[in-house]
Design a protein around this motif. Structure first.
Motif, mmCIF file in Angstrom:
data_model
loop_
_atom_site.group_PDB
_atom_site.id
_atom_site.type_symbol
_atom_site.label_atom_id
_atom_site.label_comp_id
_atom_site.label_asym_id
_atom_site.label_seq_id
_atom_site.Cartn_x
_atom_site.Cartn_y
_atom_site.Cartn_z
ATOM 1 N N ARG A 258 -4.424 -5.327 -9.374
ATOM 2 C CA ARG A 258 -5.060 -3.889 -8.575
ATOM 3 C C ARG A 258 -5.853 -3.510 -9.925
ATOM 4 N N SER A 259 -6.129 -3.713 -11.441
ATOM 5 C CA SER A 259 -7.072 -3.137 -12.000
ATOM 6 C C SER A 259 -8.181 -4.174 -12.434
ATOM 7 N N PHE A 260 -8.367 -5.088 -11.849
ATOM 8 C CA PHE A 260 -10.334 -5.950 -12.007
ATOM 9 C C PHE A 260 -10.608 -6.358 -10.517
ATOM 10 N N VAL A 261 -9.874 -6.122 -9.890
ATOM 11 C CA VAL A 261 -10.750 -7.026 -8.456
ATOM 12 C C VAL A 261 -10.388 -6.000 -7.768
ATOM 13 N N PRO A 262 -11.596 -5.217 -6.805
ATOM 14 C CA PRO A 262 -11.772 -4.136 -6.061
ATOM 15 C C PRO A 262 -11.485 -4.644 -4.504
ATOM 16 N N LEU A 263 -10.151 -3.539 -4.890
ATOM 17 C CA LEU A 263 -9.630 -4.221 -3.434
ATOM 18 C C LEU A 263 -9.570 -3.047 -2.510
ATOM 19 N N PRO A 264 -10.323 -3.254 -0.892
ATOM 20 C CA PRO A 264 -10.144 -2.201 0.036
ATOM 21 C C PRO A 264 -8.555 -1.397 -0.097
ATOM 22 N N GLU A 265 -9.475 -0.112 0.271
ATOM 23 C CA GLU A 265 -8.352 0.920 0.182
ATOM 24 C C GLU A 265 -7.489 0.978 1.379
ATOM 25 N N SER A 266 -7.871 0.176 2.452
ATOM 26 C CA SER A 266 -6.836 0.044 3.114
ATOM 27 C C SER A 266 -5.689 -1.206 3.223
ATOM 28 N N VAL A 267 -6.500 -1.982 2.414
ATOM 29 C CA VAL A 267 -5.450 -2.914 1.649
ATOM 30 C C VAL A 267 -4.564 -1.844 0.585
ATOM 31 N N LEU A 268 -4.703 -1.573 0.039
ATOM 32 C CA LEU A 268 -4.060 -0.777 -0.637
ATOM 33 C C LEU A 268 -2.903 0.040 -0.063
ATOM 34 N N SER A 269 -3.552 1.440 1.330
ATOM 35 C CA SER A 269 -2.876 2.423 1.269
ATOM 36 C C SER A 269 -1.605 1.174 1.966
ATOM 37 N N GLY A 270 -1.895 0.411 2.501
ATOM 38 C CA GLY A 270 -1.183 -0.835 2.788
ATOM 39 C C GLY A 270 0.490 -1.757 2.839
ATOM 40 N N ALA A 271 -0.574 -1.472 1.424
ATOM 41 C CA ALA A 271 0.930 -2.569 0.495
ATOM 42 C C ALA A 271 1.464 -0.823 -0.011
ATOM 43 N N GLU A 272 0.885 0.234 0.309
ATOM 44 C CA GLU A 272 1.644 0.980 -0.543
ATOM 45 C C GLU A 272 2.920 1.166 0.563
ATOM 46 N N VAL A 273 2.359 1.620 1.398
ATOM 47 C CA VAL A 273 3.253 1.682 2.975
ATOM 48 C C VAL A 273 4.408 0.461 2.875
ATOM 49 N N LEU A 274 3.954 -0.896 2.619
ATOM 50 C CA LEU A 274 5.288 -1.462 2.932
ATOM 51 C C LEU A 274 6.158 -1.414 1.417
ATOM 52 N N GLN A 275 5.671 -1.433 -0.043
ATOM 53 C CA GLN A 275 6.974 -1.255 -1.246
ATOM 54 C C GLN A 275 7.787 0.108 -0.375
ATOM 55 N N THR A 276 6.795 1.281 -0.080
ATOM 56 C CA THR A 276 8.230 1.984 0.239
ATOM 57 C C THR A 276 9.356 1.534 1.347
ATOM 58 N N ILE A 277 8.405 0.817 2.096
ATOM 59 C CA ILE A 277 9.543 0.556 3.456
ATOM 60 C C ILE A 277 10.768 -0.219 2.503
ATOM 61 N N LEU A 278 10.228 -1.563 1.385
ATOM 62 C CA LEU A 278 10.689 -2.374 1.103
ATOM 63 C C LEU A 278 11.913 -1.705 0.603
ATOM 64 N N LEU A 279 11.022 -0.727 -0.948
ATOM 65 C CA LEU A 279 12.166 0.226 -1.678
ATOM 66 C C LEU A 279 13.176 0.712 -1.187
ATOM 67 N N ALA A 280 12.810 1.385 0.002
ATOM 68 C CA ALA A 280 13.598 2.779 0.896
ATOM 69 C C ALA A 280 14.787 1.763 1.707
ATOM 70 N N MET A 281 14.555 0.557 2.228
ATOM 71 C CA MET A 281 15.484 -0.289 2.916
ATOM 72 C C MET A 281 16.634 -0.955 1.760
ATOM 73 N N ALA A 282 15.839 -1.300 0.662
ATOM 74 C CA ALA A 282 16.685 -1.375 -0.442
ATOM 75 C C ALA A 282 18.002 -0.505 -1.194
ATOM 76 N N LEU A 283 17.189 0.224 -1.174
ATOM 77 C CA LEU A 283 17.858 1.181 -2.231
ATOM 78 C C LEU A 283 19.095 2.344 -0.830
ATOM 79 N N PHE A 284 18.720 2.516 0.604
ATOM 80 C CA PHE A 284 20.510 2.602 1.425
ATOM 81 C C PHE A 284 20.815 1.898 0.867
ATOM 82 N N GLY A 285 20.622 -0.368 0.847
ATOM 83 C CA GLY A 285 21.527 -0.211 0.765
ATOM 84 C C GLY A 285 22.656 -0.518 -0.700
#
Length: 324
Positions: A258-285
């Motif tokens: 994230r600090s040194f590689v220029p990632l497309p905004e679509s990649v960062l947005s997709g990763a944020e959505v996936l991260q939220t889904i994973l943590l949401a499922m984990a926290l319900f558990g």
């Protein structure tokens, strides 16, 4: 594992609907609350301990680790360096003092097992996701994570209402309020919910300060892992944890990318959505492991530690803001 994983997925979807309808309630906070409520309903314990058990365990452990790795993509070392040395050092100091203070309180109140360590990690760094990360290193049981997760969620939710009420009386500027929120509120979603009322500049400062605290997850978990390995070696335990857990390595790599590689905004947005889904499922558990009746009766010690830790980090963060 499918029934339990499906239940976690359904809970994440419901929580998304709650957060969309009531923006003051962060999605991940809603997930923990749903898990706690589900566990208190008549007849659900047979599901939690039976057909749902494998999927809940998988979600709260494996999905949590994957979510923590993706959390690293939110962290840019360049943005953190932009805070300046004073803010950076005071933020690190707050994390370390809160960690040591909460751990000491946990031992003083004789919390069982790994609870003092998990409480210290959650309250000082980044809430329930930090608790999940530390649990993966020290091998904490899901039952040991239950009270720390419930209490860090409770206190973070209280902060959403308490800190804005104190904003005016304390005479803080918008930027100072954002700094206070970032340094003193636990979960990233709770930081957003609290700081956004002071405007975009306050929110931006709050997020960078908060993510600086998240950065401390890697060294603190790594040190805890080293101590756990040393203990296992001394006890001739055949099952020894790795020197640095794989998901912590992944977290660090994600930060560097994230600090040194220029990632497309679509990649960062997709990763944020996936991260939220994973943590949401984990926290319900994790929420389904909370015995609310036990927490409100026999769990008074954990409740006392949580509230004292919450006051400690809020006071330290306010002091840092006013000194700055």
């Amino acid at each position: 594992m499918l029934p339990g994983i499906a239940a976690c997925g359904a809970a994440a979807l419901v929580s998304w609907g709650i957060a969309a309808g009531v923006p003051e309630v962060p999605l991940l906070t809603a997930c923990v609350a749903l898990g706690i409520l589900f566990a208190q309903l008549p007849g659900t314990q047979s599901l939690i301990r039976g057909v749902f058990a494998p999927g809940l365990a998988f979600s709260s452990k494996k999905l949590m680790r994957a979510g923590v790795v993706l959390l690293g993509l939110k962290l840019s070392l360049i943005d953190i360096a932009g805070l300046g040395w004073t803010t950076l050092l005071t933020t690190i100091a707050i994390v370390l003092i809160t960690f040591a203070g909460t751990y000491g309180l946990g031992r003083l109140f004789k919390l069982p097992g790994h609870e003092p360590l998990l409480m210290a990690t959650g309250f000082s760094i980044c809430g329930a996701s930090a608790i999940g990360a530390m649990s993966g290193v020290v091998g904490a049981k899901r039952s040991e994570q239950a009270h720390p997760v419930a209490l860090v969620t409770l206190c973070g939710t209280l902060a959403i209402f308490v800190l804005p009420a104190l904003w005016g009386p304390l005479g803080l500027s918008n930027e100072q309020f954002g700094h206070w929120v970032g340094a003193g509120v636990h979960d990233v979603g709770q930081v957003v919910a609290t700081a956004q009322i002071a405007g975009s500049s306050a929110l931006a400062i709050a997020l960078v300060v908060k993510l600086t605290r998240v950065l401390m997850l890697a060294p603190i978990v790594a040190v805890a892992g080293a101590f756990e390995r040393k203990r296992a070696v001394a006890a001739s335990d055949a099952k020894r944890p790795p020197v640095v857990p794989l998901f912590v390595v992944g977290f660090i790599v994600a930060i560097l990318v994230r600090s040194f590689v220029p990632l497309p905004e679509s990649v960062l947005s997709g990763a944020e959505v996936l991260q939220t889904i994973l943590l949401a499922m984990a926290l319900f558990g994790l929420g389904t492991a909370v015995d609310l009746k036990r927490l409100l009766t026999a769990g008074w010690r954990a409740l006392a530690v949580g509230l004292l830790s919450w006051v400690l980090i809020a006071a330290l963060a306010l002091g840092a803001v006013q000194l700055g």
